[in-house]
Design an enzyme around this catalytic site. Structure first.
Site, PDB file in Angstrom:
ATOM      1  N   HIS A  59     -22.019   0.784 -48.316  1.00 16.02           N
ATOM      2  CA  HIS A  59     -21.968  -0.160 -46.501  1.00 16.02           C
ATOM      3  C   HIS A  59     -23.314  -1.343 -47.246  1.00 16.02           C
ATOM      4  O   HIS A  59     -23.955  -1.210 -47.516  1.00 16.02           O
ATOM      5  CB  HIS A  59     -22.054  -0.048 -45.757  1.00 16.02           C
ATOM      6  CG  HIS A  59     -21.254   0.716 -44.802  1.00 16.02           C
ATOM      7  ND1 HIS A  59     -21.197   0.916 -43.761  1.00 16.02           N
ATOM      8  CD2 HIS A  59     -20.989   1.269 -45.250  1.00 16.02           C
ATOM      9  CE1 HIS A  59     -19.557   1.338 -43.915  1.00 16.02           C
ATOM     10  NE2 HIS A  59     -19.554   2.210 -44.581  1.00 16.02           N
ATOM     11  N   ASN A  66      -5.829   6.159 -41.163  1.00 15.90           N
ATOM     12  CA  ASN A  66      -5.709   7.791 -41.071  1.00 15.90           C
ATOM     13  C   ASN A  66      -4.450   8.152 -40.079  1.00 15.90           C
ATOM     14  O   ASN A  66      -5.308   7.426 -39.101  1.00 15.90           O
ATOM     15  CB  ASN A  66      -6.614   8.989 -41.155  1.00 15.90           C
ATOM     16  CG  ASN A  66      -8.111   8.252 -40.332  1.00 15.90           C
ATOM     17  OD1 ASN A  66      -8.812   7.782 -40.318  1.00 15.90           O
ATOM     18  ND2 ASN A  66      -7.810   9.139 -39.416  1.00 15.90           N
ATOM     19  N   ALA A  95     -11.944  -0.017 -39.840  1.00 11.71           N
ATOM     20  CA  ALA A  95     -10.993   1.426 -40.475  1.00 11.71           C
ATOM     21  C   ALA A  95     -10.666   2.446 -39.058  1.00 11.71           C
ATOM     22  O   ALA A  95     -11.692   2.056 -38.376  1.00 11.71           O
ATOM     23  CB  ALA A  95     -11.548   1.926 -41.363  1.00 11.71           C
ATOM     24  N   HIS A 138     -24.255   0.193 -37.770  1.00  8.51           N
ATOM     25  CA  HIS A 138     -23.454   1.560 -36.966  1.00  8.51           C
ATOM     26  C   HIS A 138     -24.320   2.214 -35.343  1.00  8.51           C
ATOM     27  O   HIS A 138     -25.360   2.378 -35.896  1.00  8.51           O
ATOM     28  CB  HIS A 138     -22.842   2.382 -37.454  1.00  8.51           C
ATOM     29  CG  HIS A 138     -21.724   2.281 -38.509  1.00  8.51           C
ATOM     30  ND1 HIS A 138     -21.708   1.276 -39.167  1.00  8.51           N
ATOM     31  CD2 HIS A 138     -20.723   1.598 -38.722  1.00  8.51           C
ATOM     32  CE1 HIS A 138     -20.866   1.060 -40.355  1.00  8.51           C
ATOM     33  NE2 HIS A 138     -19.793   1.135 -39.249  1.00  8.51           N
ATOM     34  N   SER A 191     -14.350  -0.958 -43.131  1.00 14.24           N
ATOM     35  CA  SER A 191     -14.185  -0.965 -45.260  1.00 14.24           C
ATOM     36  C   SER A 191     -12.671  -1.227 -45.599  1.00 14.24           C
ATOM     37  O   SER A 191     -12.104  -1.743 -44.792  1.00 14.24           O
ATOM     38  CB  SER A 191     -14.188   1.020 -44.589  1.00 14.24           C
ATOM     39  OG  SER A 191     -15.263   1.361 -44.070  1.00 14.24           O
ATOM     40  N   TYR A 226     -23.808   5.313 -34.976  1.00 20.95           N
ATOM     41  CA  TYR A 226     -24.556   6.871 -35.521  1.00 20.95           C
ATOM     42  C   TYR A 226     -25.752   6.614 -36.923  1.00 20.95           C
ATOM     43  O   TYR A 226     -26.319   8.010 -36.735  1.00 20.95           O
ATOM     44  CB  TYR A 226     -23.707   7.284 -36.225  1.00 20.95           C
ATOM     45  CG  TYR A 226     -22.292   6.637 -37.339  1.00 20.95           C
ATOM     46  CD1 TYR A 226     -23.245   6.369 -38.682  1.00 20.95           C
ATOM     47  CD2 TYR A 226     -21.184   6.246 -37.035  1.00 20.95           C
ATOM     48  CE1 TYR A 226     -22.570   5.763 -39.106  1.00 20.95           C
ATOM     49  CE2 TYR A 226     -20.292   5.051 -37.449  1.00 20.95           C
ATOM     50  CZ  TYR A 226     -21.836   5.213 -39.509  1.00 20.95           C
ATOM     51  OH  TYR A 226     -20.715   4.389 -40.117  1.00 20.95           O
ATOM     52  N   GLU A 227     -26.389   5.970 -37.292  1.00 22.67           N
ATOM     53  CA  GLU A 227     -27.182   5.445 -38.007  1.00 22.67           C
ATOM     54  C   GLU A 227     -28.446   6.034 -37.228  1.00 22.67           C
ATOM     55  O   GLU A 227     -29.298   5.704 -38.124  1.00 22.67           O
ATOM     56  CB  GLU A 227     -27.599   4.364 -38.922  1.00 22.67           C
ATOM     57  CG  GLU A 227     -25.781   4.139 -39.654  1.00 22.67           C
ATOM     58  CD  GLU A 227     -25.989   2.644 -40.235  1.00 22.67           C
ATOM     59  OE1 GLU A 227     -26.732   2.009 -41.219  1.00 22.67           O
ATOM     60  OE2 GLU A 227     -25.136   1.909 -40.232  1.00 22.67           O
ATOM     61  N   MET A 250     -15.985   3.775 -34.684  1.00 18.84           N
ATOM     62  CA  MET A 250     -17.292   4.415 -34.532  1.00 18.84           C
ATOM     63  C   MET A 250     -18.274   2.802 -34.386  1.00 18.84           C
ATOM     64  O   MET A 250     -18.616   2.581 -34.733  1.00 18.84           O
ATOM     65  CB  MET A 250     -17.781   4.933 -35.712  1.00 18.84           C
ATOM     66  CG  MET A 250     -17.140   5.995 -36.447  1.00 18.84           C
ATOM     67  SD  MET A 250     -17.699   7.084 -37.244  1.00 18.84           S
ATOM     68  CE  MET A 250     -16.523   8.099 -37.329  1.00 18.84           C
ATOM     69  N   SER A 251     -17.262   1.494 -34.169  1.00 16.70           N
ATOM     70  CA  SER A 251     -17.899  -0.032 -33.858  1.00 16.70           C
ATOM     71  C   SER A 251     -16.883  -0.561 -33.456  1.00 16.70           C
ATOM     72  O   SER A 251     -16.486  -0.328 -32.368  1.00 16.70           O
ATOM     73  CB  SER A 251     -17.797   0.045 -35.910  1.00 16.70           C
ATOM     74  OG  SER A 251     -16.275  -0.222 -35.964  1.00 16.70           O
ATOM     75  N   HIS A 268     -14.062  10.738 -45.420  1.00 13.70           N
ATOM     76  CA  HIS A 268     -14.673   9.488 -45.262  1.00 13.70           C
ATOM     77  C   HIS A 268     -13.239   9.473 -46.828  1.00 13.70           C
ATOM     78  O   HIS A 268     -13.675   7.734 -46.875  1.00 13.70           O
ATOM     79  CB  HIS A 268     -16.056   9.555 -45.685  1.00 13.70           C
ATOM     80  CG  HIS A 268     -15.943   7.755 -45.952  1.00 13.70           C
ATOM     81  ND1 HIS A 268     -15.875   7.348 -44.644  1.00 13.70           N
ATOM     82  CD2 HIS A 268     -16.704   7.395 -47.030  1.00 13.70           C
ATOM     83  CE1 HIS A 268     -16.847   5.742 -45.236  1.00 13.70           C
ATOM     84  NE2 HIS A 268     -16.852   5.885 -46.731  1.00 13.70           N
TER      85      HIS A 268
HETATM   86  N1  HPA Z   1     -11.917   8.308 -36.171  1.00 18.08           N
HETATM   87  C1  HPA Z   1     -13.138   7.590 -35.941  1.00 18.08           C
HETATM   88  N2  HPA Z   1     -13.285   6.772 -37.064  1.00 18.08           N
HETATM   89  C2  HPA Z   1     -12.965   6.472 -38.193  1.00 18.08           C
HETATM   90  C3  HPA Z   1     -11.445   7.046 -38.365  1.00 18.08           C
HETATM   91  C4  HPA Z   1     -11.329   8.187 -36.857  1.00 18.08           C
HETATM   92  O1  HPA Z   1      -9.872   9.070 -36.955  1.00 18.08           O
HETATM   93  N3  HPA Z   1     -10.424   6.971 -38.850  1.00 18.08           N
HETATM   94  C5  HPA Z   1     -11.471   5.485 -39.467  1.00 18.08           C
HETATM   95  N4  HPA Z   1     -12.145   5.469 -38.833  1.00 18.08           N
END
Ligand code: HPA
Length: 271
Positions: free
Chosen positions: A59, A233, A111, A81, A28, A83-84, A209-210, A245
């Site tokens: 994406h 974050n 990210a 990903h 990202s 999760y897809e 998540m990757s 997001h």
């Molecule tokens: N958790 C999981 N995946 C993320 C996060 C998070 O806080 N921030 C960006 N991708």
């Protein structure tokens, strides 16, 4: 799986005649990085026979072939990903494909949420190691002997040599680079505060998540790997703010310029 990879490989080779040295996966905020390089050719994932195509809005899904400085690169603009809903073997197929196209080194970006309490949104963290307890291994299933051994060593997933390069490049860019362990969870929900406390007790500094699955598949086939997380974050429970997001995207966009400078510097110094 090897057959599927070979089908994808010949599909790409029919269209593209380019041997990359470095493979780059854009997370990202870096989505448009490829637009700023000397592009030689592109190939949409959808054009590749048998290729898993990403469903996440925003994406992009394509390979970009070109040069960063003098270095021939293949860039994954948009990743797949877990999760897809794809099996893990499909999630890492693009990474494997870039290896089969000739790339010897891989730079992964993403990210991530900051688990380490000293991290702030907008920081960059060089990944020194990872934890994949929360996701299935991409190497489960019959071993693809053509790629690597059944029981590959994972004691130096993120190359010590490349970590040295990344440190120097960050210093040259005036970036206060953080370092730490990345833990991959499945998503797509963000974690609970209890999961983040667990991750911290495991020794994790960032969560996402990757990436770790891709690093694992790349090491299996002998690529030299490095990775950088943009801390977008504070992870769940570390601030009063709800995670969303939009915040992730906004932070990633805010620091995209320095992230791109860093990536360019690393790619040109990786050889
Ligand atoms: N958790 C999981 N995946 C993320 C996060 C998070 O806080 N921030 C960006 N991708």
């Amino acid at each position: 799986m090897y057959q599927k990879l070979m089908t994808c490989l010949s599909s790409v080779k029919q269209k593209i005649d380019f041997k990359p040295e470095v493979a780059l996966v854009l997370g990202s905020g870096l989505g448009d990085y490829a637009d700023g390089i000397k592009v030689e050719d592109t190939m949409e994932y959808a054009e590749i026979d048998g290729f898993p195509v990403s469903t996440v809005k925003g994406h992009k899904g394509r390979f970009v072939f070109g040069y960063v400085g003098e270095t021939p690169v293949v860039i994954m603009q948009g990743r797949v990903h877990y999760y897809e809903g794809y099996p893990m073997s499909d999630v890492v197929l693009p990474t494997r494909l870039m290896g089969l196209l000739g790339a010897k080194k891989l730079l992964l970006t993403n990210a991530a949420g900051g688990v380490n309490e000293t991290f702030k949104p907008g920081d960059f963290m060089m990944i020194t190691d990872h934890i994949t307890i929360g996701v299935p291994s991409p190497l489960i299933g019959p071993n693809i002997e053509e790629l690597g051994t059944r029981f590959p060593d994972m004691s130096e997933v993120y190359s010590n040599r490349l970590q040295g390069v990344v440190r120097e490049c960050a210093a040259d860019c005036g970036i206060d680079l953080k370092e730490g362990v990345y833990v991959q969870f499945t998503g797509p929900s963000y974690e609970t505060p209890a999961e983040i406390r667990l991750a911290r007790s495991w020794g994790a500094d960032a969560v996402g998540m990757s990436t770790a699955c891709e690093a694992m598949a790349a090491r299996h086939m002998g690529l030299e790997v490095c990775g950088i997380s943009c801390i977008t974050n504070l992870a769940a429970g570390l601030s009063r703010q709800e995670l969303n997001h939009k915040e992730v995207q906004e932070t990633a966009d805010r620091v995209a310029k320095s992230f791109k400078e860093l990536v360019t510097k690393i790619v040109t110094n990786m050889a």
